[in-house]
Design an enzyme around this catalytic site. Structure first.
Site, PDB file in Angstrom:
ATOM      1  N   HIS A 214       0.577  -1.119  -0.087  1.00  0.00           N
ATOM      2  CA  HIS A 214       0.281   0.059  -0.012  1.00  0.00           C
ATOM      3  C   HIS A 214       0.639   1.181  -0.120  1.00  0.00           C
ATOM      4  O   HIS A 214       0.415   2.389  -0.414  1.00  0.00           O
ATOM      5  CB  HIS A 214      -1.128   0.043   0.969  1.00  0.00           C
ATOM      6  CG  HIS A 214      -2.385  -0.873   0.681  1.00  0.00           C
ATOM      7  ND1 HIS A 214      -2.135  -2.408   0.996  1.00  0.00           N
ATOM      8  CD2 HIS A 214      -3.157  -0.700   0.127  1.00  0.00           C
ATOM      9  CE1 HIS A 214      -3.334  -2.792   0.427  1.00  0.00           C
ATOM     10  NE2 HIS A 214      -3.901  -1.892   0.059  1.00  0.00           N
ATOM     11  N   GLU A 457     -11.373 -10.578  -4.270  1.00  0.00           N
ATOM     12  CA  GLU A 457      -9.980 -10.711  -4.324  1.00  0.00           C
ATOM     13  C   GLU A 457      -9.276 -11.806  -3.687  1.00  0.00           C
ATOM     14  O   GLU A 457      -8.208 -11.868  -3.137  1.00  0.00           O
ATOM     15  CB  GLU A 457      -9.607  -9.346  -3.523  1.00  0.00           C
ATOM     16  CG  GLU A 457     -10.487  -8.991  -2.376  1.00  0.00           C
ATOM     17  CD  GLU A 457     -10.095  -7.578  -1.869  1.00  0.00           C
ATOM     18  OE1 GLU A 457      -8.896  -7.060  -2.158  1.00  0.00           O
ATOM     19  OE2 GLU A 457     -10.802  -6.992  -0.860  1.00  0.00           O
ATOM     20  N   ASP A 481      -4.935  -8.252  -4.335  1.00  0.00           N
ATOM     21  CA  ASP A 481      -4.885  -9.412  -3.196  1.00  0.00           C
ATOM     22  C   ASP A 481      -5.245 -10.698  -3.831  1.00  0.00           C
ATOM     23  O   ASP A 481      -4.693 -11.721  -3.482  1.00  0.00           O
ATOM     24  CB  ASP A 481      -5.974  -9.112  -2.306  1.00  0.00           C
ATOM     25  CG  ASP A 481      -5.572  -8.054  -1.237  1.00  0.00           C
ATOM     26  OD1 ASP A 481      -4.397  -8.466  -0.648  1.00  0.00           O
ATOM     27  OD2 ASP A 481      -6.194  -7.036  -0.990  1.00  0.00           O
ATOM     28  N   CYS A 528     -10.053  -3.202 -10.117  1.00  0.00           N
ATOM     29  CA  CYS A 528      -9.547  -1.957  -9.311  1.00  0.00           C
ATOM     30  C   CYS A 528      -8.237  -2.186  -8.878  1.00  0.00           C
ATOM     31  O   CYS A 528      -7.707  -1.168  -8.272  1.00  0.00           O
ATOM     32  CB  CYS A 528     -10.564  -1.385  -8.439  1.00  0.00           C
ATOM     33  SG  CYS A 528     -10.780  -2.650  -7.112  1.00  0.00           S
TER      34      CYS A 528
END
Ligand code: PEP
Ligand code: MG
Length: 592
Positions: A214, A457, A481, A528
């Site tokens: 992240h 995910e 993920d 996404c």
């Protein structure tokens, strides 16, 4: 002497500037520039902090003397003496003044910068006893910082200075303060990165982290050149060194020679030209050569990012990572009204275009705050993360749901749920959404309609998609993920980054089947994860039938360019062949 450090490429572009080393997260401090008129106030702040710690130590020494030598260990008295000596050291004081006066760093930043410089000298000492005094230095710095917290800071706004591109003369003369700054750290949390949205830094390098950690994702959203997983960077690069960050190659060049500088300066200009060309596509609709319309959406972290989504020509927000509103607040969660205002700002910022708000995805490499990092469980990515945390804290979850539903009264809002895997979790989530509506009815508060979607995910979700299709209006594939959980590769761990392969046949098959099954039932399917913004994947995803991509605003135009050059009638059979291949990596290089 010029040398380079290799890491993982995170964010395109080249930055050239001076290194700012950020100490360990224990000493994390704010970094901002002050104005010249504030220099003496900042120097006084450090001095007062230091004096407060000296007074504290002297009080302790007095009480030790009163206790008498019998009751006090000799080591304690010696240690206090060392701490006093370090605090009164001229080099520390002069160095701190230099950073404040010459570089206009705020007091805390100046103090930790000087700590880096002196700390290095300790590291190089032959004598083991002296070498170990570095930890004393860190301790006293920490104490001074703490004391400074109690001393009010003058009201200073971050200025975002230092962003001017340096001329060759600047670089060669090496005597300007008005040059870009490159942040160098062993590790940075996503919350740390958020601070840099104020764009004090022109590039950054970390020692750890994977391409889809992240921290890397936020760097990409800032659209500044970045390299992660550059091990030893924070040991080899010194405070104030000149550094080139090549975000595309994943390389940091330290102390570059004039020839290397000229070469990178040229590359920088080439990049700017290419960006300028892409900007012409801003108002061009994203339609393939054979007339297929494609939706290009934005991923955002904060409500004000809506402005950059609009500027990049996004037709909506496909992923608002709401957890960033929850992070770095020392565990104090945002209340309903705060959240409602934030979501409403994003919705209004999008000027009538849809905003997909994902409910909080805290956990794994996104802890609530830094003190919670790396503590607790061995496998946080498999633990109480995302919807699992939300369902275990129903009052917190209901607060968020009410805030989102209320924001939906101001524009188009889609509600997206992360990390679902069990049918029971889906049912509990739906029941809580209903309950949030009832609570709002009871309170007489207005709310709007929302479409509800699930993130796909986790492989188990992709493999049981029919269950999801029964409940949800749309699906969004979180490839970051999905890759992590399919291949059992920690996405934040640079030591296994070479195995984190978006083109693994298992990953591609899960993505393709999710798109096909979802669309067969007339549901909108979007991607996404970072795959959506990767131009080397655009044609493959189009060939799999994907027509909705959500990515960082900065990636939209480059992906649009790929779309404009694509013919899906040719891509479809090619994608089938890629999917059937044991080693899709080979085929992907030759795209139709
Ligand atoms: C993903 O997993 O692909 C995703 C978009 O969510 P995040 O990166 O926030 O986990
Ligand atoms: Mg995810």
């Amino acid at each position: 002497m010029t040398f380079s450090i290799h890491g993982l490429p995170v964010s395109r572009g080249i930055a050239i500037g001076r290194a700012v080393l950020v100490a360990s997260s224990r000493l994390d401090v704010a970094h901002y520039f002050i104005e010249a008129s504030q220099v003496s106030a900042e120097i006084n702040r450090v001095r007062d902090g230091r004096d407060a710690v000296i007074a504290e130590i002297q009080r302790l020494q007095t009480s030790i003397v009163q206790m008498g030598p019998k009751d006090t260990p000799h080591e304690l008295a010696a240690l206090l003496e060392v701490h006093l000596m370090l605090l009164q050291d001229e080099q520390l004081t002069h160095g701190v003044k230099h950073w404040i006066k010459d570089r206009l760093y705020n007091a805390e930043w100046a103090l930790t910068s000087q700590l880096e410089v002196v700390g290095r000298q300790f590291d190089e000492m032959e004598d083991e006893y002296l070498r170990e005094r570095k930890s004393d230095l860190e301790q006293i710095t920490e104490r001074v910082l703490r004391a400074m917290r109690g001393i009010s800071s003058p009201l200073i706004q971050p200025l975002g200075r230092g962003m001017r591109k340096p001329s060759q003369q600047d670089l060669l003369l090496d005597d300007t303060i008005d040059v870009p700054l490159i942040l160098v750290a062993h590790d940075l949390s996503p919350a740390d990165m958020l601070q840099f949205k104020q764009s004090v830094f022109a590039g950054f390098i970390t020692g750890v982290g994977g391409k889809t950690s992240h921290t890397a994702i936020v760097a990409r959203s800032l659209d500044i050149p970045a390299v992660v997983g550059a091990r030893l960077a924070s040991q080899l690069i010194r405070q104030d060194d000149w550094v080139i960050v090549d975000g595309e190659a994943g390389v940091a060049v330290v102390d570059p020679s004039p020839i290397i500088l000229a070469e990178y300066g040229f590359k920088q200009r080439q990049n700017e030209l290419a960006r300028g060309k892409l900007a012409r596509l801003l108002h061009t609709p994203a339609v393939t050569l054979d007339g297929q319309k494609v939706e290009l959406l934005a991923n955002i972290e904060m409500p004000d990012d809506a402005a950059s989504a609009i500027r990049a020509g996004a037709v909506g927000v496909g992923l608002f990572r709401s957890e960033f509103l929850f992070m770095g607040r020392h565990g104090k969660l945002p209340n309903e009204d705060e959240q409602y205002q934030a979501y409403r700002r994003a919705v209004e910022g999008m000027q009538g275009l849809p905003v997909t708000i994902r409910t909080v995805d805290i956990g794994a490499d996104k802890p609530l705050d830094d003190t919670a990092r790396n503590v607790g469980y061995l496998n946080p990515a498999l633990g109480l993360r995302a919807i699992r945390w939300s369902l275990s804290e129903p009052a917190m979850f209901l607060t968020q749901l009410r805030a989102i539903l209320r924001a939906a009264a101001h524009g188009q809002v889609h509600l997206l749920i992360p990390m679902l895997v069990h049918a029971s979790e889906i049912r509990q989530t739906m029941a809580l959404i209903d309950h949030a509506r009832v609570q709002l009815d009871n309170r007489g508060l207005a709310y709007g309609p929302v479409k509800i979607g699930a993130m796909i995910e986790i492989p188990a979700a992709a493999l049981t998609l029919q269950v999801f299709l029964k409940y949800f209006d749309f699906l969004s594939i979180g490839t970051n993920d999905l890759i992590q959980y399919t291949l059992a590769i920690d996405r934040a761990d640079e030591s296994v980054a070479h195995l984190y392969d978006p083109l693994h046949p298992a990953v591609l098959r899960l993505v393709a089947s999710t798109i096909a099954e979802g669309q067969a039932q007339g549901k909108l399917v979007s991607v996404c994860g970072e795959m959506a913004g990767d131009i080397s994947m655009t044609k493959l995803l189009l060939g799999m039938g994907l027509r909705s991509f959500s990515m960082h605003p900065a990636q939209i135009l480059a992906v649009k360019q790929e779309i404009l050059r694509s013919d899906t009638s040719k891509l479809k059979p090619w994608a089938q062949a890629v999917l059937a291949d044991d080693e899709p990596n080979r085929r992907i290089l030759v795209r139709p």
